[in-house]
Design a protein around this motif. Structure first.
Motif, PDB file in Angstrom:
ATOM      1  N   TYR A  98       0.718  -1.144  -0.052  1.00 49.36           N
ATOM      2  CA  TYR A  98      -0.118   0.079  -0.002  1.00 49.36           C
ATOM      3  C   TYR A  98       0.825   1.214   0.039  1.00 49.36           C
ATOM      4  O   TYR A  98       0.612   2.283  -0.920  1.00 49.36           O
ATOM      5  CB  TYR A  98      -0.962   0.155   1.211  1.00 49.36           C
ATOM      6  CG  TYR A  98      -2.199  -0.911   1.278  1.00 49.36           C
ATOM      7  CD1 TYR A  98      -3.404  -0.220   0.689  1.00 49.36           C
ATOM      8  CD2 TYR A  98      -2.294  -2.153   1.364  1.00 49.36           C
ATOM      9  CE1 TYR A  98      -4.495  -0.856   0.425  1.00 49.36           C
ATOM     10  CE2 TYR A  98      -3.338  -2.793   1.239  1.00 49.36           C
ATOM     11  CZ  TYR A  98      -4.635  -2.123   0.816  1.00 49.36           C
ATOM     12  OH  TYR A  98      -5.819  -2.919   0.697  1.00 49.36           O
ATOM     13  N   MET A 145      -7.569  10.042  -2.903  1.00 49.24           N
ATOM     14  CA  MET A 145      -6.793   8.834  -2.396  1.00 49.24           C
ATOM     15  C   MET A 145      -6.276   8.874  -0.852  1.00 49.24           C
ATOM     16  O   MET A 145      -6.761   8.308  -0.064  1.00 49.24           O
ATOM     17  CB  MET A 145      -5.955   8.352  -3.294  1.00 49.24           C
ATOM     18  CG  MET A 145      -5.422   6.980  -2.750  1.00 49.24           C
ATOM     19  SD  MET A 145      -3.602   6.571  -3.570  1.00 49.24           S
ATOM     20  CE  MET A 145      -2.597   7.969  -3.124  1.00 49.24           C
ATOM     21  N   PHE A 182      -4.299   1.782  -9.377  1.00 49.31           N
ATOM     22  CA  PHE A 182      -3.986   1.890  -7.966  1.00 49.31           C
ATOM     23  C   PHE A 182      -4.761   2.601  -7.126  1.00 49.31           C
ATOM     24  O   PHE A 182      -5.161   2.411  -5.964  1.00 49.31           O
ATOM     25  CB  PHE A 182      -2.315   2.438  -7.836  1.00 49.31           C
ATOM     26  CG  PHE A 182      -1.335   1.530  -7.993  1.00 49.31           C
ATOM     27  CD1 PHE A 182      -1.708   0.057  -8.306  1.00 49.31           C
ATOM     28  CD2 PHE A 182      -0.003   1.841  -8.301  1.00 49.31           C
ATOM     29  CE1 PHE A 182      -0.628  -0.971  -8.329  1.00 49.31           C
ATOM     30  CE2 PHE A 182       1.034   0.906  -8.468  1.00 49.31           C
ATOM     31  CZ  PHE A 182       0.609  -0.425  -8.703  1.00 49.31           C
ATOM     32  N   ILE A 183      -5.101   3.865  -7.477  1.00 47.34           N
ATOM     33  CA  ILE A 183      -5.746   4.662  -6.692  1.00 47.34           C
ATOM     34  C   ILE A 183      -7.365   4.153  -6.591  1.00 47.34           C
ATOM     35  O   ILE A 183      -7.732   4.114  -5.272  1.00 47.34           O
ATOM     36  CB  ILE A 183      -5.850   6.366  -7.518  1.00 47.34           C
ATOM     37  CG1 ILE A 183      -4.670   6.828  -7.365  1.00 47.34           C
ATOM     38  CG2 ILE A 183      -6.901   6.982  -6.653  1.00 47.34           C
ATOM     39  CD1 ILE A 183      -4.494   8.185  -8.294  1.00 47.34           C
ATOM     40  N   MET A 216       2.340   2.153  -3.296  1.00 47.57           N
ATOM     41  CA  MET A 216       1.596   2.522  -4.397  1.00 47.57           C
ATOM     42  C   MET A 216       1.059   4.007  -3.810  1.00 47.57           C
ATOM     43  O   MET A 216       1.105   4.820  -4.791  1.00 47.57           O
ATOM     44  CB  MET A 216       0.012   2.035  -4.109  1.00 47.57           C
ATOM     45  CG  MET A 216       0.011   0.546  -4.637  1.00 47.57           C
ATOM     46  SD  MET A 216      -1.419  -0.080  -4.972  1.00 47.57           S
ATOM     47  CE  MET A 216      -1.970  -0.397  -3.268  1.00 47.57           C
ATOM     48  N   LEU A 238      -1.602   3.852 -12.474  1.00 49.71           N
ATOM     49  CA  LEU A 238      -1.743   4.644 -11.315  1.00 49.71           C
ATOM     50  C   LEU A 238      -3.241   5.071 -11.034  1.00 49.71           C
ATOM     51  O   LEU A 238      -3.465   4.838  -9.672  1.00 49.71           O
ATOM     52  CB  LEU A 238      -1.050   6.057 -11.709  1.00 49.71           C
ATOM     53  CG  LEU A 238      -0.972   6.958 -10.290  1.00 49.71           C
ATOM     54  CD1 LEU A 238       0.297   6.661  -9.708  1.00 49.71           C
ATOM     55  CD2 LEU A 238      -0.730   8.485 -10.919  1.00 49.71           C
ATOM     56  N   VAL A 252      -7.913   0.987  -6.506  1.00 49.49           N
ATOM     57  CA  VAL A 252      -7.840  -0.217  -5.468  1.00 49.49           C
ATOM     58  C   VAL A 252      -7.770   0.188  -4.347  1.00 49.49           C
ATOM     59  O   VAL A 252      -8.290  -0.180  -3.198  1.00 49.49           O
ATOM     60  CB  VAL A 252      -6.709  -1.264  -6.154  1.00 49.49           C
ATOM     61  CG1 VAL A 252      -6.344  -2.113  -5.064  1.00 49.49           C
ATOM     62  CG2 VAL A 252      -7.178  -1.943  -7.390  1.00 49.49           C
ATOM     63  N   VAL A 253      -6.971   1.371  -4.097  1.00 52.16           N
ATOM     64  CA  VAL A 253      -6.605   1.910  -2.612  1.00 52.16           C
ATOM     65  C   VAL A 253      -8.013   2.392  -2.220  1.00 52.16           C
ATOM     66  O   VAL A 253      -8.472   2.100  -1.105  1.00 52.16           O
ATOM     67  CB  VAL A 253      -5.660   2.983  -2.757  1.00 52.16           C
ATOM     68  CG1 VAL A 253      -5.596   3.632  -1.336  1.00 52.16           C
ATOM     69  CG2 VAL A 253      -4.250   2.419  -2.970  1.00 52.16           C
TER      70      VAL A 253
END
Lengths: 328, 362
Positions: free
Chosen positions: A121, B346, B286-287, A124, B283, B289-290
Motif C-alpha cells: 500500500y 486517495m 492503484f488509486i 502505491m 496509477l 484499488v486503494v
C-alpha cells in the motif's frame, strides 16, 4: 577490520581529491579543459547520484520502508533551488535552507499520510504522490515559474560555483557534499536512532513491543532521507543549470532503486558503488549502443533482483565469509 | 426490526457509504449544471470508470489471491493496446471490415495480455514467492524493460486508433436522435437530452458492465470461482485440500492481465496509443484499488466508478473555470490539475479509512 575500513575510506577521499591533478599531469592537458575537465564533471555527477542513492538506502535498506516516490524529493529540491535562484534571486545559502525546509515539510506530509499504511500500500501511495508532482510540474498553469514540460531552463548559478566556468570548484564542492552526507548517514545509522531503524526493518512489531513509537521513527527516516535527496536534487539542478519534469518521473525513482539494489541495500558503500557503476557504465553503454542502453540496464536489473538479491557488496561479503569458512 | 436493519447496515456499510458519496456527487452536479450537461458528465465518468475497472479488477484479484502487487499491470495494458493497434492497422487486418477488425483487435489485446502475464508469473514471479519485496522490485523492473522494448519497436511517437465504422458514421441526420435510431444509422454520437454524446463511449460503458457481470458470474457461480475465492481467504488451506493452487495463481494472473490488455485496446480509440498510457492507467488502477480496498472485486469496481466520476466532474469543473464564492472571476485551469487532484482523493480516503471502502481491516 574497522580500522582498515577507515583507512580505506580516507585513502579513497584523498585519491579523489588528488584525481583532477593526477589526470591533468598524466594527460598533459591543463586542469580546466579537455579530458581532466570532462572527468571532473563525470565524477561530480557520480557524487551527486551517490548522495541520492544513499538517501534512498537510509529509507529502504535501513528502515525497510519501500517507497516508490523518492523522485519527488529529488525533483522538489531541484525545482525549489531553480525557482528561488531564477525568479527570486536568493543567495545560495538561503536557497540551501529553503530546500531543506521544503523537504522537511514534504517529508512530514507524505510520511504522515503514507506511513498509515504498510507494505505494498505504501509503495502505491508514495508512487501516486510522486506522480501527482510530476503531473503538476508539466501543468501549463505554472509555466511562468516551472517552464511546464520544457522544464526550468537557465538557472543562474553563482559565478564561483559555475559548473561550466569553475569546474574544479564544482568538483570539490560536490565531493565535499558527498563525503559530508556519507559521514552524516553513517553517524545516523550507528546512533541509537539508527539501531531503532534497523529494528523496525527486522521486526516492526517487536520494536513496538519494546516500547518504541515506530511511527515517529519511520517519519524521521522519511524526513531525513527526503532532505538528503532534495539536497542531491538541488546539486543536480545546479550542475545541469536546469530542473525538468524528468527529475520527478518514475524513472528517477527506479534509478535510486537500481543503484541501491545493484550496490547492495542496507550498506553505505553499496549504493555509492552502485551510483558510480550505473553512471559510468551508462556512459560507456550509451557511447557503445546509443539510445538502446536503458534496455540493457533494465535486463541487468531484473537479473540482479532474481539472482543477486543483496547486490555487489552483499555478494562480496558472502564470498569473503565463504573463503574464511573454507580456510578455518 | 431495527435490530435487523442495524445488522444489515453494518454489513453493507461500504456499499451504503459508496452510494451516498455517488448520490452527493450527482446532486451537486445537477445543482451546478443543466441536466443535459450533468448527464453527459456522468456518462463520461462511467466511461472512464469502465476502463479503470478493467485495470483495477485484475490488480485487486491478483493481490487478493497471491499477495503480489503487479507493477507491470500498466505495462500489459499498454502492450495490449500496442499489439491490438498493430493488428488493427496492419496490412493483414485491412482486408477485413473495421468492425470485425476491431473485435479481433480486442481479442488480440486480451490474448497478448493474458499470455504475457502467464509467462511472467510462471517464469519470473514464481521463484520470488518467498521474497515478497523482490516481486514488487521485479515487476517495476519489468515495466522499465517492457517500455524500452515497446519504444524500440514502435518509437516514441504516439498513434491514433480510428473508431470502428459501427460507431463512426457521419451522415446529415447525425447525431442519432435516440439509442434506437443509432442501431440503424451508426452515428458517431447520439443525442442524450439534446446534447450529443459519443456512441463509442456508450459501448465502452456496456463493455465494462459486461466484463463486471462476467467476472461476478465466474467468481460466484463456477467451481473455479469457488477455488479463487477460497484462495483469497487462505491459499495454503486450498492447497492442502488437494487443489493445484500454483496453476490457479497462473490462471488468475493471466485473467487479470488479459482484462488489462483488453482495456488497453478499448481505451485506445479515446486516448490514443502512446508510451505514457501504461503509467497513467497503472496509477489510476492503484488509486481505484486503494479507494475500494484490496482483494475484493466489488471494492475494485466501486473504486473505479468513484474515480471515474471524480475525474469527469473534475475535468468539467476545470474546463468551465473554477469560481469559489470569494473570487471575483473564475480562474481557468488546465486538465493537469484535475488529474493531480485524484491523488488527493486517495490520500483523503486513506486518512479516514486506511483499508479502503471495502477492504478488511488487517
Amino acid at each position: 577490520m574497522k580500522l582498515q575500513n577507515h583507512r580505506l575510506t580516507f585513502g579513497l577521499i584523498i585519491a579523489l581529491a588528488l584525481f583532477p591533478f593526477a589526470l591533468s599531469w598524466l594527460t598533459g592537458e591543463p586542469i580546466d579543459s579537455g579530458t581532466p575537465k570532462f572527468w571532473q564533471g563525470m565524477l561530480a555527477q557520480v557524487f551527486i547520484l551517490a548522495v541520492y542513492a544513499v538517501s534512498y538506502d537510509l529509507l529502504m535498506g535501513y528502515t525497510g520502508i519501500l517507497s516508490f516516490g523518492h523522485a519527488l524529493f529529488f525533483g522538489a529540491g531541484g525545482y525549489t533551488a531553480g525557482i528561488l535562484l531564477k525568479h527570486a534571486a536568493w543567495p545560495l545559502w538561503a536557497v540551501v535552507l529553503a530546500v531543506i525546509v521544503v523537504a522537511v515539510i514534504l517529508g512530514l506530509f507524505i510520511g504522515a499520510t503514507s506511513l498509515r499504511v504498510q507494505g505494498v500500500y505504501l509503495t502505491m501511495v508514495t508512487l501516486a504522490f510522486a506522480q501527482m508532482m510530476f503531473v503538476l510540474s508539466e501543468a501549463t498553469d505554472f509555466r511562468e515559474w516551472t517552464g511546464a514540460e520544457d522544464g526550468l531552463q537557465g538557472i543562474p548559478v553563482p559565478a564561483w560555483l559555475s559548473p561550466t566556468q569553475q569546474r574544479l570548484m564544482f568538483y570539490f564542492v560536490s565531493l565535499a557534499f558527498c563525503v559530508f552526507s556519507y559521514y552524516l548517514v553513517r553517524r545516523v545509522t550507528q546512533s541509537p536512532t539508527g539501531r531503532v531503524f534497523i529494528a523496525i526493518r527486522e521486526n516492526e512489531l517487536r520494536a513496538r513491543a519494546i516500547g518504541y513509537n515506530t511511527f515517529l521513527y519511520k517519519l524521521l527516516a522519511m524526513v531525513a532521507s527526503g532532505v538528503l535527496a532534495a539536497l542531491a536534487g538541488m546539486m543536480n539542478a545546479l550542475w545541469n543549470l536546469n530542473a525538468n519534469p524528468n527529475m520527478l518521473a518514475t524513472s528517477t525513482t527506479i534509478n535510486a532503486l537500481l543503484m541501491t539494489i545493484i550496490g547492495g541495500a542496507g550498506t553505505l558503500s553499496g549504493p555509492m558503488i552502485g551510483a558510480a557503476f550505473i553512471h559510468l557504465l551508462g556512459y560507456g553503454l550509451n557511447t557503445a549502443f546509443g539510445p538502446r542502453w536503458p534496455l540493457l540496464f533494465g535486463l541487468a536489473y531484473v537479473g540482479i533482483v532474481l539472482f543477486l538479491p543483496y547486490g555487489f557488496v552483499g555478494a562480496w561479503r558472502s564470498l569473503i565469509a565463504r573463503m574464511k569458512a573454507k580456510r578455518a | 426490526m431495527t435490530q435487523i436493519f442495524r445488522m444489515w447496515m453494518a454489513k453493507q456499510r461500504a456499499t451504503v457509504v459508496t452510494l451516498l458519496i455517488v448520490a452527493l456527487a450527482v446532486m451537486a452536479l445537477f445543482a451546478r449544471f443543466e441536466a443535459k450537461v450533468a448527464v453527459s458528465v456522468l456518462l463520461s465518468g462511467l466511461t472512464l470508470g469502465a476502463i479503470y475497472f478493467l485495470v483495477s479488477s485484475g490488480l485487486s484479484l491478483i493481490f487478493g489471491l497471491m499477495d503480489v502487487l503487479n507493477f507491470a499491470h500498466g505495462l500489459l495494458f499498454m502492450a495490449g493496446a500496442y499489439l491490438g493497434y498493430a493488428f488493427y492497422a496492419s496490412g493483414f487486418g485491412q482486408a477485413l471490415d473495421s468492425n470485425l477488425r476491431f473485435a479481433i483487435a480486442i481479442l488480440v489485446g486480451g490474448a497478448s495480455g493474458a499470455l504475457l502475464g502467464a509467462i511472467m508469473e510462471w517464469a519470473l514471479i514464481r521463484p520470488l514467492y518467498k521474497r515478497p519485496i523482490y516481486q514488487v522490485l521485479l515487476t517495476l523492473g519489468l515495466t522499465f524493460v517492457g517500455t524500452e522494448i515497446i519504444k524500440a519497436i514502435w518509437g516514441t511517437i504516439g498513434y491514433f486508433m480510428n473508431i470502428p465504422a459501427f460507431f463512426n458514421a457521419n451522415t446529415p441526420n447525425c447525431p442519432s436522435p435516440s439509442l434506437f435510431d443509432f442501431l440503424s444509422d451508426h452515428c458517431s454520437s447520439i443525442l442524450i437530452l439534446g446534447r450529443p454524446f459519443p456512441s463509442y463511449r456508450l459501448f465502452v460503458i456496456l463493455f465494462g458492465v459486461l466484463a463486471f457481470a462476467g467476472m461476478m458470474i465466474l467468481l460466484q457461480k463456477t467451481r473455479i470461482g469457488i477455488i479463487i475465492r477460497a484462495g483469497v481467504q487462505d491459499a495454503e488451506m486450498v492447497q492442502a485440500l488437494g487443489v493445484n493452487v500454483r496453476r490457479v495463481f497462473t490462471g488468475v494472473f493471466a485473467l487479470g492481465t488479459g482484462l488489462a490488455g483488453m482495456g488497453g485496446v478499448i481505451a485506445a480509440p479515446i486516448i490514443g496509443v502512446n508510451l505514457a498510457m501504461g503509467q497513467e492507467f497503472l496509477l489510476q488502477g492503484f488509486i481505484a484499488v486503494v479507494i475500494g480496498g484490496m482483494g475484493s472485486l466489488v471494492g475494485a469496481t466501486a473504486g473505479a466508478l468513484l474515480l471515474g466520476l471524480a475525474r469527469a466532474i473534475g475535468d468539467q469543473l476545470v474546463l468551465g473555470g473554477l469560481q469559489l464564492p470569494w473570487m471575483e472571476q473564475a480562474i481557468s485551469l488546465s486538465l493537469s490539475i484535475a488529474r493531480a487532484s485524484t491523488v488527493l482523493i486517495m490520500a483523503l480516503v486513506l486518512l479516514l479509512r486506511p483499508s479502503g471502502l471495502f477492504g478488511k481491516k488487517d
